[in-house]
Design a protein around this motif. Structure first.
Motif, short mmCIF file in Angstrom:
data_model
loop_
_atom_site.label_atom_id
_atom_site.label_comp_id
_atom_site.label_asym_id
_atom_site.label_seq_id
_atom_site.Cartn_x
_atom_site.Cartn_y
_atom_site.Cartn_z
N ARG A 168 0.89 -1.12 0.08
CA ARG A 168 -0.08 0.00 0.04
C ARG A 168 0.88 1.43 0.14
N SER A 169 0.50 2.02 -0.65
CA SER A 169 1.12 3.26 -0.86
C SER A 169 0.55 4.62 0.11
N GLN A 170 -0.39 3.93 0.64
CA GLN A 170 -1.16 5.16 1.44
C GLN A 170 -2.25 4.60 2.25
N THR A 171 -2.40 4.99 3.66
CA THR A 171 -3.29 4.48 4.19
C THR A 171 -4.78 4.81 4.10
N SER A 172 -4.83 5.54 3.00
CA SER A 172 -6.16 5.67 2.71
C SER A 172 -7.24 4.61 2.02
N SER A 173 -6.02 3.53 1.85
CA SER A 173 -6.95 2.42 1.62
C SER A 173 -7.53 2.01 2.74
N VAL A 174 -7.52 2.37 4.11
CA VAL A 174 -8.21 1.81 5.15
C VAL A 174 -9.49 2.63 5.14
N GLN A 175 -9.64 3.76 4.75
CA GLN A 175 -10.90 4.34 4.37
C GLN A 175 -11.95 3.57 3.84
N VAL A 176 -11.59 3.11 2.56
CA VAL A 176 -12.35 2.14 1.63
C VAL A 176 -12.65 0.93 2.64
N ARG A 177 -11.93 0.38 3.27
CA ARG A 177 -12.27 -0.98 4.02
C ARG A 177 -13.19 -0.60 5.12
N SER A 178 -13.00 0.51 5.67
CA SER A 178 -13.68 0.99 7.10
C SER A 178 -15.21 1.29 6.40
N MET A 179 -15.42 2.02 5.39
CA MET A 179 -16.75 2.44 4.72
C MET A 179 -17.67 1.17 4.39
N GLU A 180 -16.82 -0.01 3.94
CA GLU A 180 -17.47 -0.84 3.61
C GLU A 180 -17.73 -1.96 4.70
N ASN A 181 -17.16 -1.77 5.63
CA ASN A 181 -17.35 -2.63 7.13
C ASN A 181 -18.39 -1.98 8.04
N MET A 182 -18.23 -0.71 8.13
CA MET A 182 -19.09 0.23 9.19
C MET A 182 -20.15 0.89 8.65
N LYS A 183 -21.06 1.27 9.49
CA LYS A 183 -22.12 2.10 9.26
C LYS A 183 -22.00 3.30 9.59
N PRO A 184 -22.14 4.44 9.02
CA PRO A 184 -22.21 5.75 9.27
C PRO A 184 -23.22 5.80 10.73
N PRO A 185 -22.66 6.82 11.70
CA PRO A 185 -21.58 7.73 11.48
C PRO A 185 -20.42 6.82 11.71
N ILE A 186 -19.27 7.27 11.05
CA ILE A 186 -18.01 6.47 11.04
C ILE A 186 -16.86 7.70 11.66
N LYS A 187 -16.13 7.26 12.55
CA LYS A 187 -15.03 8.17 13.02
C LYS A 187 -13.73 7.26 13.38
N ILE A 188 -12.97 7.40 12.26
CA ILE A 188 -11.75 6.29 12.56
C ILE A 188 -10.24 7.18 12.13
N ILE A 189 -9.38 6.47 12.79
CA ILE A 189 -7.96 6.93 12.41
C ILE A 189 -7.39 5.64 12.10
N SER A 190 -6.43 5.56 11.19
CA SER A 190 -5.69 4.32 10.97
C SER A 190 -4.19 4.46 10.88
N PRO A 191 -3.47 4.34 11.63
CA PRO A 191 -1.70 4.50 11.70
C PRO A 191 -1.37 3.35 11.05
N GLY A 192 -0.14 3.50 10.29
CA GLY A 192 0.58 2.35 9.81
C GLY A 192 1.63 2.93 8.77
N ARG A 193 2.20 1.82 8.33
CA ARG A 193 3.46 1.72 7.48
C ARG A 193 2.91 1.68 5.91
#
Ligand code: DAH
Length: 339
Positions: A168-193
């Protein structure tokens, strides 16, 4: 009888004085005090003593036994003491020997910055989620509105493993995964390499990001601005100024680049900020409705904003580190300076 007993006592005391070691002491015990010992055999011979004399003789035997026993105990004590001293001498600590120095470790500046950012975000109500570092093209690009052959792919020179799998070139990938897995309201952070095919004084092939995503019914750019301002002040101090510049990311519309007043010169202009007084520290924006829809979120009902920090960059600015390569070199002397 009295004579015989006196003789035993006499001999016992003499032998005891001559004893040289613990083994001899053991032999002594058997000889005089043991079941087959001299005193016991006298008691056994009691039958031959006239009945009226028996109590007297018994008392006499006991008296002698006690004397021998107490002399024996004193000797045994002596030997125990000698042995204990030998034992202690063996394990003695040489207090004149120089001490062994244990080096204390220190957390890496990036780790410390991660901890700081995560603490601030968690206090603001963000949930921490993680995603895989080996990712599919979809989560890293397509789902973020970066289709194949889109010129913005060139913004991130990616390590591909196959046509479809990449680092992965950006942690923005986790945005997509979270939107698929969670129902709004969503409020997440994703730290990583994250990984990019880049390596020079200001780019490392591996670095760290912290992604943030908020999705709810009534969120706007104003919320993003307020939240980021508050975060930056918590990290760099209350007097920090924050500046938003229009920018472009395919997954946000509008997009902004966020600058923070230089913590080294407080906006005066110095080497760290190349005289500009500001440092470019993150990208952010209002989530592109197309991105929401692709992940199954109703873009008429919900809106979102997102941001992405380069955490190494933050740490460098915070700790006044000038060369990015120090951050990845594993040089213990560098870490020591950070304590
Ligand atoms: N992913 C972007 C990068 O690596 C940073 C970024 C920009 C993240 C804008 C975001 C965003 O979430 O909204 O350059």
């Amino acid at each position: 009888m009295q004579e015989k007993l006196n003789d035993i006592l006499q001999r016992a005391l003499e032998e005891l004085i001559k004893i040289q070691n613990k083994d001899e002491l053991g032999e002594f015990k058997v000889k005089f005090l043991g079941k087959q010992g001299e005193l016991t055999s006298i008691l056994r011979g009691m039958r031959e003593v006239a009945p009226e004399d028996r109590p007297k003789v018994g008392a006499l035997v006991n008296e002698v036994r006690e004397k021998i026993e107490s002399a024996y105990s004193a000797k045994e004590e002596e030997y125990n003491k000698i042995e204990l001293e030998k034992e202690l001498a063996k394990s003695a600590i040489d207090i004149t020997e120089p001490g062994k120095f244990h080096e204390k470790g220190a957390l890496h500046p990036t780790t410390r910055m991660f901890n700081k950012l995560i603490d601030i975000c968690v206090a603001m109500g963000f949930k921490v989620v993680e995603g895989p570092e080996i990712e599919t093209d979809y989560y890293n690009f397509e789902g973020l509105n970066i289709p194949k052959n889109h010129p913005s792919r060139d913004m991130q020179d990616t390590f591909f493993i196959t046509d479809n799998i990449l680092l992965r070139s950006q942690t923005s990938s986790v945005q997509v995964r979270s939107m698929e897995n969670m129902k709004p309201p969503i409020k997440i952070i994703s730290p990583g390499r994250v990984y990019r095919n880049d390596s020079d004084g200001t780019h490392s092939p591996v670095f760290h990001q912290l992604e943030g995503l908020v999705i709810d019914e009534n969120v706007s750019m104003a919320d993003l601005k307020a939240m980021l301002t508050s975060m930056m002040k918590k990290i760099f101090g209350e007097s920090t100024k924050i500046r938003f510049r229009p920018s472009f990311f395919p997954f946000t519309e509008p997009s902004v680049e966020v600058d923070v007043s230089c913590p080294t010169c407080h906006g005066e202009g110095c080497k760290v900020c190349k005289g500009t007084g500001f440092l470019e520290l993150l990208g952010a924006g209002v989530v592109n409705p197309k991105v929401l829809e692709m992940s199954g979120i109703d873009s008429k009902k919900y809106r979102g904003f997102a941001f992405g920090f380069g955490v190494d960059r933050f740490a460098m600015v915070y700790d006044g580190i000038t060369d990015l390569r120090n951050m990845f070199k594993n040089d213990i002397r560098f870490l020591k300076q950070m304590k």
